[in-house]
Design a protein around this motif. Structure first.
Motif, PDB file in Angstrom:
ATOM      1  N   TYR A   8      47.457  41.496  41.095  1.00 19.79           N
ATOM      2  CA  TYR A   8      47.658  40.329  42.011  1.00 19.79           C
ATOM      3  C   TYR A   8      48.241  39.257  41.466  1.00 19.79           C
ATOM      4  CZ  TYR A   8      43.465  42.394  44.209  1.00 19.79           C
ATOM      5  OH  TYR A   8      42.544  43.316  44.787  1.00 19.79           O
ATOM      6  N   ASP A   9      49.362  38.644  42.451  1.00 13.60           N
ATOM      7  CA  ASP A   9      49.995  37.417  41.963  1.00 13.60           C
ATOM      8  C   ASP A   9      49.036  36.369  42.319  1.00 13.60           C
ATOM      9  OD1 ASP A   9      51.629  35.049  41.686  1.00 13.60           O
ATOM     10  OD2 ASP A   9      53.371  35.929  42.767  1.00 13.60           O
ATOM     11  N   LEU A 168      42.934  46.013  47.033  1.00 14.34           N
ATOM     12  CA  LEU A 168      44.310  46.631  47.216  1.00 14.34           C
ATOM     13  C   LEU A 168      45.227  45.576  46.846  1.00 14.34           C
ATOM     14  CD1 LEU A 168      44.179  47.252  51.311  1.00 14.34           C
ATOM     15  CD2 LEU A 168      43.491  48.776  49.243  1.00 14.34           C
ATOM     16  N   GLY A 169      46.049  45.964  45.746  1.00 17.90           N
ATOM     17  CA  GLY A 169      47.113  45.321  45.254  1.00 17.90           C
ATOM     18  C   GLY A 169      48.051  44.676  45.864  1.00 17.90           C
ATOM     19  N   ASP A 170      48.907  43.799  45.545  1.00 20.23           N
ATOM     20  CA  ASP A 170      50.046  43.109  46.414  1.00 20.23           C
ATOM     21  C   ASP A 170      51.038  44.153  46.906  1.00 20.23           C
ATOM     22  OD1 ASP A 170      49.039  40.711  45.452  1.00 20.23           O
ATOM     23  OD2 ASP A 170      50.730  40.263  43.779  1.00 20.23           O
ATOM     24  N   HIS A 171      51.337  43.998  48.267  1.00 23.58           N
ATOM     25  CA  HIS A 171      52.416  44.926  48.959  1.00 23.58           C
ATOM     26  C   HIS A 171      52.013  46.363  48.830  1.00 23.58           C
ATOM     27  CE1 HIS A 171      55.554  41.916  48.783  1.00 23.58           C
ATOM     28  NE2 HIS A 171      55.053  41.541  47.526  1.00 23.58           N
ATOM     29  N   VAL A 172      50.616  46.498  49.194  1.00 25.34           N
ATOM     30  CA  VAL A 172      50.046  47.858  49.465  1.00 25.34           C
ATOM     31  C   VAL A 172      50.146  48.224  50.787  1.00 25.34           C
ATOM     32  CG1 VAL A 172      48.070  49.223  49.523  1.00 25.34           C
ATOM     33  CG2 VAL A 172      48.568  48.038  47.347  1.00 25.34           C
ATOM     34  N   GLU A 173      50.321  49.437  51.339  1.00 22.59           N
ATOM     35  CA  GLU A 173      50.432  49.843  52.728  1.00 22.59           C
ATOM     36  C   GLU A 173      49.654  50.904  52.996  1.00 22.59           C
ATOM     37  OE1 GLU A 173      52.290  48.942  55.417  1.00 22.59           O
ATOM     38  OE2 GLU A 173      53.496  47.380  54.517  1.00 22.59           O
ATOM     39  N   PRO A 182      34.001  53.795  48.582  1.00 21.98           N
ATOM     40  CA  PRO A 182      33.636  52.612  47.986  1.00 21.98           C
ATOM     41  C   PRO A 182      34.060  52.577  46.389  1.00 21.98           C
ATOM     42  CG  PRO A 182      31.971  53.449  49.105  1.00 21.98           C
ATOM     43  CD  PRO A 182      32.860  54.587  49.419  1.00 21.98           C
ATOM     44  N   GLY A 183      34.633  51.859  45.905  1.00 19.54           N
ATOM     45  CA  GLY A 183      35.142  51.706  44.601  1.00 19.54           C
ATOM     46  C   GLY A 183      36.612  52.279  44.631  1.00 19.54           C
ATOM     47  N   THR A 184      37.419  51.842  45.612  1.00 18.72           N
ATOM     48  CA  THR A 184      38.791  52.385  45.896  1.00 18.72           C
ATOM     49  C   THR A 184      39.589  51.192  45.131  1.00 18.72           C
ATOM     50  OG1 THR A 184      38.756  53.969  47.385  1.00 18.72           O
ATOM     51  CG2 THR A 184      40.923  52.898  46.964  1.00 18.72           C
ATOM     52  N   VAL A 185      40.514  51.506  44.195  1.00 19.22           N
ATOM     53  CA  VAL A 185      41.489  50.496  43.706  1.00 19.22           C
ATOM     54  C   VAL A 185      42.926  50.920  43.801  1.00 19.22           C
ATOM     55  CG1 VAL A 185      42.074  49.158  41.739  1.00 19.22           C
ATOM     56  CG2 VAL A 185      39.985  49.703  42.014  1.00 19.22           C
ATOM     57  N   ILE A 186      43.707  50.215  44.598  1.00 22.69           N
ATOM     58  CA  ILE A 186      45.188  50.704  44.801  1.00 22.69           C
ATOM     59  C   ILE A 186      46.132  49.826  44.188  1.00 22.69           C
ATOM     60  CG2 ILE A 186      46.696  51.446  46.628  1.00 22.69           C
ATOM     61  CD1 ILE A 186      44.665  52.014  48.436  1.00 22.69           C
ATOM     62  N   GLY A 187      47.058  50.292  43.329  1.00 20.49           N
ATOM     63  CA  GLY A 187      47.784  49.508  42.570  1.00 20.49           C
ATOM     64  C   GLY A 187      49.105  48.908  43.506  1.00 20.49           C
ATOM     65  N   ARG A 188      49.657  47.817  42.954  1.00 19.64           N
ATOM     66  CA  ARG A 188      50.976  47.080  43.499  1.00 19.64           C
ATOM     67  C   ARG A 188      51.855  48.164  44.179  1.00 19.64           C
ATOM     68  NH1 ARG A 188      52.026  41.433  40.935  1.00 19.64           N
ATOM     69  NH2 ARG A 188      50.374  40.978  39.639  1.00 19.64           N
TER      70      ARG A 188
END
Length: 220
Positions: A8-9, A168-173, A182-188
């Motif tokens: 995140y920014d 969800l990171g920045d600019h995730v589509e 549960p526990g999903t992490v999606i990078g920028r």
């Protein structure tokens, strides 16, 4: 790849100072309610407390059939459209869209986040300019009701919490009708294919395909 600074920014959320107190974003989930209650009375004349513990910026548009549960903050130029259900504990930034039949619960939405159609977003943090396609949801409780673990390949990170949707990171589509387990992490700057079932960590600048294959955009 899954710390707050990785994802995140912080220049694009009222929660910046709060989030700086944590390493991993899911550590912030437990205190979102208290954060909103602290921030609300300090927001100044540009915000109106439309009912107890519900603060809406004067430039925001809240449609007549939307429900705003306390506590929540709705930022500048944000639209909360017909039939939206904000159950409470939602910090929604500037220039966001909370669309028809969308439900929010215990979330931080950075500025310019779009959840436009039929989304459920619970116990999650959505980064700057992230977008969830129609019908995509965050599943925030495991079927066995056990504590959520973040899986990154063979690495397993114990979170110690039962309710944790997606980071969800920045600019995730996110494509239409995708499910973030549960526990999903999606990078920028990453993309998720429509109708995908996503779990674990998706690195930045990647594409998650329907079969769970992850391709780095630099390899295309």
């Amino acid at each position: 790849m899954y710390t707050i600074t990785d994802l995140y920014d912080l220049d694009h959320t009222l929660a910046a100072d709060y989030l700086k107190g944590f390493t991993y974003p899911w550590e912030a989930l437990k205190g979102i309610k208290e954060l909103i209650l602290k921030l609300g009375p300090t927001l100044g004349a540009d915000y109106e407390e439309v009912k107890p513990q519900v603060w809406v910026h004067k430039t925001a548009t809240v449609f007549p059939t939307a429900y705003l549960g306390a506590p929540c903050i709705i930022g500048p130029n944000t639209e909360v459209r017909h039939g939206a259900f904000i159950r409470g504990t939602a910090l929604v930034g500037a220039d966001c869209v909370v669309g028809n039949s969308v439900e929010l619960k215990n979330v931080i939405l950075f500025d310019h986040v779009q959840t436009p159609h039929y989304n459920y977003v619970g116990d999650s943090i959505l980064g700057y300019y992230s977008h969830m396609g129609a019908g995509s949801i965050t599943s925030n409780v495991k079927a066995d009701k056990k504590l959520v673990i973040v899986h990154n390949g063979t690495e397993q990170i114990e979170t110690g919490i039962k309710k944790f949707g997606a980071m969800l990171g920045d600019h995730v589509e996110v494509g239409c009708n995708a499910v973030m387990n549960p526990g999903t992490v999606i990078g920028r700057n990453s993309n998720v294919y429509p109708t995908s079932c996503v779990r674990g960590v998706v690195p930045a600048d990647s594409i998650w395909k329907n079969n769970g294959e992850i391709i780095h955009k630099g390899e295309m």
